[in-house]
Design an enzyme around this catalytic site. Structure first.
Site, PDB file in Angstrom:
ATOM      1  NE  ARG A 170      -3.731  -2.349   0.207  1.00  0.00           N
ATOM      2  CZ  ARG A 170      -3.469  -3.454  -0.524  1.00  0.00           C
ATOM      3  NH1 ARG A 170      -2.454  -3.478  -1.380  1.00  0.00           N
ATOM      4  NH2 ARG A 170      -4.228  -4.516  -0.411  1.00  0.00           N
ATOM      5  CB  SER A 222      -8.252  -2.213   4.917  1.00  0.00           C
ATOM      6  OG  SER A 222      -8.747  -3.363   4.286  1.00  0.00           O
ATOM      7  CD  GLU A 292      -5.116  -0.315   3.314  1.00  0.00           C
ATOM      8  OE1 GLU A 292      -4.735  -1.300   3.971  1.00  0.00           O
ATOM      9  OE2 GLU A 292      -5.773  -0.412   2.260  1.00  0.00           O
TER      10      GLU A 292
HETATM   11  C1  LIG Z   1     -15.660  -1.004   0.471  1.00  0.00           C
HETATM   12  C2  LIG Z   1     -14.220  -0.721   0.145  1.00  0.00           C
HETATM   13  C3  LIG Z   1     -13.377  -1.774  -0.192  1.00  0.00           C
HETATM   14  C4  LIG Z   1     -12.037  -1.527  -0.500  1.00  0.00           C
HETATM   15  N1  LIG Z   1     -11.232  -2.583  -0.819  1.00  0.00           N
HETATM   16  C5  LIG Z   1      -9.936  -2.362  -1.130  1.00  0.00           C
HETATM   17  C6  LIG Z   1      -9.070  -3.444  -1.475  1.00  0.00           C
HETATM   18  O1  LIG Z   1      -9.479  -4.603  -1.542  1.00  0.00           O
HETATM   19  N2  LIG Z   1      -7.772  -3.160  -1.753  1.00  0.00           N
HETATM   20  C7  LIG Z   1      -7.276  -1.895  -1.698  1.00  0.00           C
HETATM   21  O2  LIG Z   1      -6.090  -1.702  -1.969  1.00  0.00           O
HETATM   22  N3  LIG Z   1      -8.072  -0.851  -1.369  1.00  0.00           N
HETATM   23  C8  LIG Z   1      -9.373  -1.048  -1.086  1.00  0.00           C
HETATM   24  N4  LIG Z   1     -10.179   0.006  -0.737  1.00  0.00           N
HETATM   25  C9  LIG Z   1      -9.594   1.355  -0.639  1.00  0.00           C
HETATM   26  C10 LIG Z   1      -9.655   2.196  -1.913  1.00  0.00           C
HETATM   27  O3  LIG Z   1     -10.699   1.798  -2.790  1.00  0.00           O
HETATM   28  C11 LIG Z   1      -8.309   2.184  -2.659  1.00  0.00           C
HETATM   29  O4  LIG Z   1      -7.290   2.644  -1.809  1.00  0.00           O
HETATM   30  C12 LIG Z   1      -8.353   3.069  -3.907  1.00  0.00           C
HETATM   31  O5  LIG Z   1      -7.153   2.911  -4.630  1.00  0.00           O
HETATM   32  C13 LIG Z   1      -8.545   4.550  -3.562  1.00  0.00           C
HETATM   33  O6  LIG Z   1      -9.003   5.189  -4.727  1.00  0.00           O
HETATM   34  P1  LIG Z   1      -9.766   6.592  -4.651  1.00  0.00           P
HETATM   35  O7  LIG Z   1      -9.858   7.101  -6.036  1.00  0.00           O
HETATM   36  O8  LIG Z   1     -11.035   6.456  -3.925  1.00  0.00           O
HETATM   37  O9  LIG Z   1      -8.719   7.451  -3.810  1.00  0.00           O
HETATM   38  P2  LIG Z   1      -8.987   8.602  -2.752  1.00  0.00           P
HETATM   39  O10 LIG Z   1      -9.542   7.999  -1.502  1.00  0.00           O
HETATM   40  O11 LIG Z   1      -9.748   9.715  -3.357  1.00  0.00           O
HETATM   41  O12 LIG Z   1      -7.483   9.065  -2.489  1.00  0.00           O
HETATM   42  C14 LIG Z   1      -6.545   8.180  -1.897  1.00  0.00           C
HETATM   43  C15 LIG Z   1      -5.159   8.823  -1.922  1.00  0.00           C
HETATM   44  O13 LIG Z   1      -4.706   8.893  -3.267  1.00  0.00           O
HETATM   45  C16 LIG Z   1      -4.358  10.249  -3.604  1.00  0.00           C
HETATM   46  N5  LIG Z   1      -4.751  10.432  -4.996  1.00  0.00           N
HETATM   47  C17 LIG Z   1      -5.998  10.359  -5.513  1.00  0.00           C
HETATM   48  N6  LIG Z   1      -5.969  10.545  -6.854  1.00  0.00           N
HETATM   49  C18 LIG Z   1      -4.673  10.754  -7.185  1.00  0.00           C
HETATM   50  C19 LIG Z   1      -3.994  11.052  -8.413  1.00  0.00           C
HETATM   51  N7  LIG Z   1      -4.656  11.122  -9.578  1.00  0.00           N
HETATM   52  N8  LIG Z   1      -2.665  11.245  -8.363  1.00  0.00           N
HETATM   53  C20 LIG Z   1      -1.980  11.181  -7.212  1.00  0.00           C
HETATM   54  N9  LIG Z   1      -2.552  10.916  -6.011  1.00  0.00           N
HETATM   55  C21 LIG Z   1      -3.885  10.699  -5.999  1.00  0.00           C
HETATM   56  C22 LIG Z   1      -5.144  11.113  -2.631  1.00  0.00           C
HETATM   57  O14 LIG Z   1      -4.516  12.362  -2.431  1.00  0.00           O
HETATM   58  C23 LIG Z   1      -5.128  10.256  -1.383  1.00  0.00           C
HETATM   59  O15 LIG Z   1      -3.899  10.444  -0.705  1.00  0.00           O
HETATM   60  C24 LIG Z   1     -11.533  -0.203  -0.453  1.00  0.00           C
HETATM   61  C25 LIG Z   1     -12.392   0.854  -0.131  1.00  0.00           C
HETATM   62  C26 LIG Z   1     -13.715   0.606   0.162  1.00  0.00           C
HETATM   63  C27 LIG Z   1     -14.625   1.760   0.502  1.00  0.00           C
END
Ligand SMILES: Cc1cc2nc3c(=O)[nH]c(=O)nc-3n(C[C@H](O)[C@H](O)[C@H](O)COP(=O)(O)OP(=O)(O)OC[C@H]3O[C@@H](n4cnc5c(N)ncnc54)[C@H](O)[C@@H]3O)c2cc1C
Length: 306
Positions: A170, A222, A292
């Site tokens: 991560r 998580s 995380e």
């Molecule tokens: C129900 C549920 C299940 C999940 N299961 C998993 C799983 O199995 N595995 C897993 O790894 N994660 C999981 N996640 C977490 C999440 O979906 C991942 O971490 C995902 O990659 C985050 O994407 P996001 O666009 O929502 O990021 P955000 O939450 O909007 O941002 C996360 C981080 O990324 C940065 N960021 C966002 N966009 C960019 C960009 N374009 N360039 C640079 N930095 C950026 C933000 O500044 C922040 O620090 C889960 C979440 C939920 C709600």
């Protein structure tokens, strides 16, 4: 005169945007300025002018891994929302950073392209998934990324191969020294396979996820990383905290490493539970769980002790 006054009249930028609308958990105060854009040239200009005028920039994806402070975020919040998906050959998929991973998994499955099945379980953008090296069911972005292009704080493009991203659990350089870069596009490696078989694997991952994780309720994914040779959820459950509540937030009774929004939770409610879970596990088992979820804005807003 405020350093970012020019943003008040910049096309597409809105002031005091409630970020709860952009958080899958449904929590967060306002962004002083906010823009959603698919245009890399616009983003580059904004980054450069923010750097010149001393305005802080925060990047948001689909808000599935971030807890946004109840006090909101000062400066400019950008969401790069390019959702274009292009298959360039049997081995390569080019994605705008705003593409949602479940959509990518399903599109690839229907075209008979294997390798991204795990994306069905990651409800976020591919840009953020590179940043956090998202993964599920044994595969993570590090395994499939060819390269990604980001804009640095001056709006200049930087392309990095997967090897140059310094991926860990991560983790990537975009969480460290490149935290001010905005990822705008991503190229993933795939391989040809029978569409029905790819779809079967994608469906199996989705079914397992629904069976083991809270589904159909707002959560942040998580909350803690798994410590070496153990699972954060097992430790929090063993500490007796399943179902524990603070205000409108609750440690899920289905999976203890998830916090769910059961009744108009605030960021302060979530931070209270994060601290209770962390401190109780440390006290009972001597394990120092690492967070995380990412907190954006002032993490100390509200009173974390409730
Ligand atoms: C129900 C549920 C299940 C999940 N299961 C998993 C799983 O199995 N595995 C897993 O790894 N994660 C999981 N996640 C977490 C999440 O979906 C991942 O971490 C995902 O990659 C985050 O994407 P996001 O666009 O929502 O990021 P955000 O939450 O909007 O941002 C996360 C981080 O990324 C940065 N960021 C966002 N966009 C960019 C960009 N374009 N360039 C640079 N930095 C950026 C933000 O500044 C922040 O620090 C889960 C979440 C939920 C709600």
């Amino acid at each position: 005169m405020s350093a970012g006054e020019w943003l008040d009249t910049f096309p597409g930028v809105v002031g005091n945007e409630p970020l709860a609308r952009h958080s899958q958990f449904g929590v967060g105060g306002p962004a002083r300025w906010f823009i959603t854009t698919r245009d890399v040239a616009v983003l580059a200009e904004l980054l450069r002018r923010c750097a010149d005028s001393g305005v802080g920039v925060t990047t948001l994806g689909a808000g599935s891994n971030t807890l946004i402070s109840d006090d909101g975020i000062d400066g400019l919040v950008v969401r790069h929302n390019d959702r274009r998906l292009r298959v360039t050959d049997d081995h390569t998929v080019e994605l705008g950073a705003g593409c949602m991973m479940p959509r990518v998994a399903l599109d690839c499955a229907s075209r008979g392209l294997a390798g991204i099945e795990f994306g069905i379980g990651v409800p976020g953008t591919c840009g953020a998934s590179v940043c956090g090296n998202a993964g599920a069911f044994g595969t993570e972005m590090a395994d499939v990324l060819i390269d990604c292009t980001s804009l640095d704080p001056r709006g200049e493009p930087v392309t990095l191969t997967a090897a140059a991203c310094d991926f860990g659990y991560r983790h990537s350089r975009f969480k460290d020294e490149l935290r001010a870069n905005v990822i705008v596009s991503v190229r993933l490696r795939v391989h040809a396979d029978d569409p029905d078989r790819v779809r079967e694997r994608t469906d199996a991952i989705q079914a397992e996820r629904k069976a083991s994780q809270p589904y159909g309720i707002r959560s942040l994914g998580s909350v803690f990383k798994n410590p070496p040779d153990d699972r954060a959820g097992r430790l929090i459950e063993a500490a007796g905290l399943k179902g524990h509540r603070s205000g409108g937030a609750q440690i899920s009774s289905k999976h203890a490493n998830f916090i769910v929004n059961v009744d108009h939770a605030t960021a302060a409610d979530v931070l209270t539970l994060v601290r209770v879970a962390h401190d109780t596990v440390l006290e009972q088992f001597g394990v120092d769980l690492a967070q995380e979820i990412i907190v954006l804005g002032d993490a100390t807003s509200g009173d974390p002790r409730g």
